[in-house]
Design a protein around this motif. Structure first.
Motif, PDB file in Angstrom:
ATOM      1  N   CYS A  28      33.750  47.345  42.789  1.00  0.00           N
ATOM      2  CA  CYS A  28      32.786  46.327  43.166  1.00  0.00           C
ATOM      3  C   CYS A  28      33.530  45.201  43.869  1.00  0.00           C
ATOM      4  O   CYS A  28      34.620  44.815  43.452  1.00  0.00           O
ATOM      5  CB  CYS A  28      32.089  45.808  41.906  1.00  0.00           C
ATOM      6  SG  CYS A  28      31.204  44.257  42.126  1.00  0.00           S
ATOM      7  N   VAL A  30      32.983  42.186  43.912  1.00  0.00           N
ATOM      8  CA  VAL A  30      33.037  40.940  43.160  1.00  0.00           C
ATOM      9  C   VAL A  30      33.854  41.080  41.876  1.00  0.00           C
ATOM     10  O   VAL A  30      34.812  40.358  41.660  1.00  0.00           O
ATOM     11  CB  VAL A  30      31.619  40.423  42.842  1.00  0.00           C
ATOM     12  CG1 VAL A  30      31.672  39.115  42.062  1.00  0.00           C
ATOM     13  CG2 VAL A  30      30.820  40.238  44.135  1.00  0.00           C
ATOM     14  N   CYS A  31      33.457  42.031  41.019  1.00  0.00           N
ATOM     15  CA  CYS A  31      34.104  42.116  39.707  1.00  0.00           C
ATOM     16  C   CYS A  31      35.066  43.297  39.593  1.00  0.00           C
ATOM     17  O   CYS A  31      35.810  43.396  38.634  1.00  0.00           O
ATOM     18  CB  CYS A  31      33.057  42.178  38.602  1.00  0.00           C
ATOM     19  SG  CYS A  31      32.120  43.703  38.573  1.00  0.00           S
ATOM     20  N   THR A  33      34.407  46.520  39.200  1.00  0.00           N
ATOM     21  CA  THR A  33      33.983  47.667  38.405  1.00  0.00           C
ATOM     22  C   THR A  33      33.679  48.852  39.320  1.00  0.00           C
ATOM     23  O   THR A  33      33.567  48.690  40.540  1.00  0.00           O
ATOM     24  CB  THR A  33      32.762  47.276  37.532  1.00  0.00           C
ATOM     25  OG1 THR A  33      32.652  48.205  36.463  1.00  0.00           O
ATOM     26  CG2 THR A  33      31.472  47.266  38.329  1.00  0.00           C
ATOM     27  N   CYS A  47      28.226  45.914  42.209  1.00  0.00           N
ATOM     28  CA  CYS A  47      27.552  46.558  41.102  1.00  0.00           C
ATOM     29  C   CYS A  47      26.203  45.876  40.881  1.00  0.00           C
ATOM     30  O   CYS A  47      25.920  44.838  41.473  1.00  0.00           O
ATOM     31  CB  CYS A  47      28.415  46.485  39.842  1.00  0.00           C
ATOM     32  SG  CYS A  47      28.590  44.823  39.177  1.00  0.00           S
ATOM     33  N   CYS A  50      26.317  42.140  39.818  1.00  0.00           N
ATOM     34  CA  CYS A  50      26.835  41.262  40.870  1.00  0.00           C
ATOM     35  C   CYS A  50      25.837  41.161  42.016  1.00  0.00           C
ATOM     36  O   CYS A  50      25.684  40.107  42.617  1.00  0.00           O
ATOM     37  CB  CYS A  50      28.183  41.770  41.376  1.00  0.00           C
ATOM     38  SG  CYS A  50      29.495  41.569  40.167  1.00  0.00           S
TER      39      CYS A  50
HETATM   40 ZN   LIG Z   1      30.380  43.729  40.095  1.00  0.00          ZN
END
Ligand SMILES: [Zn+2]
Ligand SMILES: [Zn+2]
Length: 71
Positions: A28, A30-31, A33, A47, A50
């Motif tokens: 992802c 952003v995070c 994952t 994801c 996000c």
């Molecule tokens: Zn994410």
């Protein structure tokens, strides 16, 4: 018996929630994952959680202000 693909490689995609091969997915944006390859092909870069945050209005937009330099 047919040889199966390694199950250890499987991860749950945080966008479509299907189990896909981790080595073929992308993190992802952003995070970080796991997002599966199929979602990536469809243009998914975040994801589910996000993505939900990303489409929510982002605080207060700063108004565009132009300061002309003084001559
Ligand atoms: Zn994410
Ligand atoms: Zn997916």
């Amino acid at each position: 018996m047919a040889k199966q693909l390694t199950e250890r490689d499987a991860m749950i995609c945080r966008s479509c929630e299907r189990e896909e091969r981790a080595s073929e997915g992308y993190p992802c944006a952003v995070c970080g994952t796991f997002i599966c390859l199929m979602c990536t092909f469809r243009g998914v870069i975040r994801c589910k959680s996000c993505e939900a945050k990303a489409i929510a209005p982002v605080a207060v937009r700063t108004p565009l202000k132009i300061d002309w330099p003084d001559h």
